[in-house]
Design a protein around this motif. Structure first.
Motif, PDB file in Angstrom:
ATOM      1  N   LEU A  63      37.576  39.496  35.179  1.00  0.00           N
ATOM      2  CA  LEU A  63      38.056  38.174  35.544  1.00  0.00           C
ATOM      3  C   LEU A  63      39.406  38.000  34.866  1.00  0.00           C
ATOM      4  O   LEU A  63      39.479  38.002  33.633  1.00  0.00           O
ATOM      5  CB  LEU A  63      37.068  37.094  35.092  1.00  0.00           C
ATOM      6  CG  LEU A  63      37.479  35.657  35.351  1.00  0.00           C
ATOM      7  CD1 LEU A  63      37.644  35.401  36.847  1.00  0.00           C
ATOM      8  CD2 LEU A  63      36.458  34.705  34.758  1.00  0.00           C
ATOM      9  N   ASN A  64      40.448  37.928  35.664  1.00  0.00           N
ATOM     10  CA  ASN A  64      41.815  37.856  35.130  1.00  0.00           C
ATOM     11  C   ASN A  64      42.097  39.013  34.182  1.00  0.00           C
ATOM     12  O   ASN A  64      42.731  38.842  33.139  1.00  0.00           O
ATOM     13  CB  ASN A  64      42.065  36.509  34.454  1.00  0.00           C
ATOM     14  CG  ASN A  64      41.937  35.356  35.416  1.00  0.00           C
ATOM     15  OD1 ASN A  64      42.287  35.477  36.586  1.00  0.00           O
ATOM     16  ND2 ASN A  64      41.411  34.241  34.956  1.00  0.00           N
ATOM     17  N   GLY A  65      41.582  40.196  34.537  1.00  0.00           N
ATOM     18  CA  GLY A  65      41.842  41.405  33.764  1.00  0.00           C
ATOM     19  C   GLY A  65      40.954  41.617  32.555  1.00  0.00           C
ATOM     20  O   GLY A  65      41.052  42.629  31.878  1.00  0.00           O
ATOM     21  N   LEU A  88      35.119  28.930  36.237  1.00  0.00           N
ATOM     22  CA  LEU A  88      36.404  29.337  36.811  1.00  0.00           C
ATOM     23  C   LEU A  88      37.352  28.154  36.815  1.00  0.00           C
ATOM     24  O   LEU A  88      36.978  27.030  37.149  1.00  0.00           O
ATOM     25  CB  LEU A  88      36.210  29.846  38.244  1.00  0.00           C
ATOM     26  CG  LEU A  88      35.300  31.061  38.381  1.00  0.00           C
ATOM     27  CD1 LEU A  88      35.202  31.461  39.844  1.00  0.00           C
ATOM     28  CD2 LEU A  88      35.824  32.217  37.553  1.00  0.00           C
TER      29      LEU A  88
END
Length: 77
Positions: free
Chosen positions: A64-66, A75
């Protein structure tokens, strides 16, 4: 939702329900036909204010986002 995969442009996918399953399984709400994706990979659940992302036992994990998604996470836009 913005989905990214290796070496492909990001793909915008609408979230069609309050609970969404993502994976290779044919009954997934969002089906991703990629061998790196588990049959049951990710669940998104609307909690009344935001979606919560939860890895549901994928073999390779979820980013999630890297960053690795290790617990259910709200989120944010």
């Amino acid at each position: 939702m913005l989905v990214t995969q290796n070496n492909t442009p990001p793909m915008r996918v609408p979230i069609p329900a309050a609970t969404v399953t993502i994976g290779r399984a044919h009954d997934s709400t969002i089906l991703i036909s990629d061998p790196k994706v588990s049959r049951r990979h990710l669940r998104l659940t609307w909690n009344g204010a935001a979606f919560v992302a939860e890895d549901v036992g994928s073999s390779g994990g979820t980013l999630l986002n890297g960053m690795p998604l290790r617990k259910p996470t709200i989120l944010r836009p």
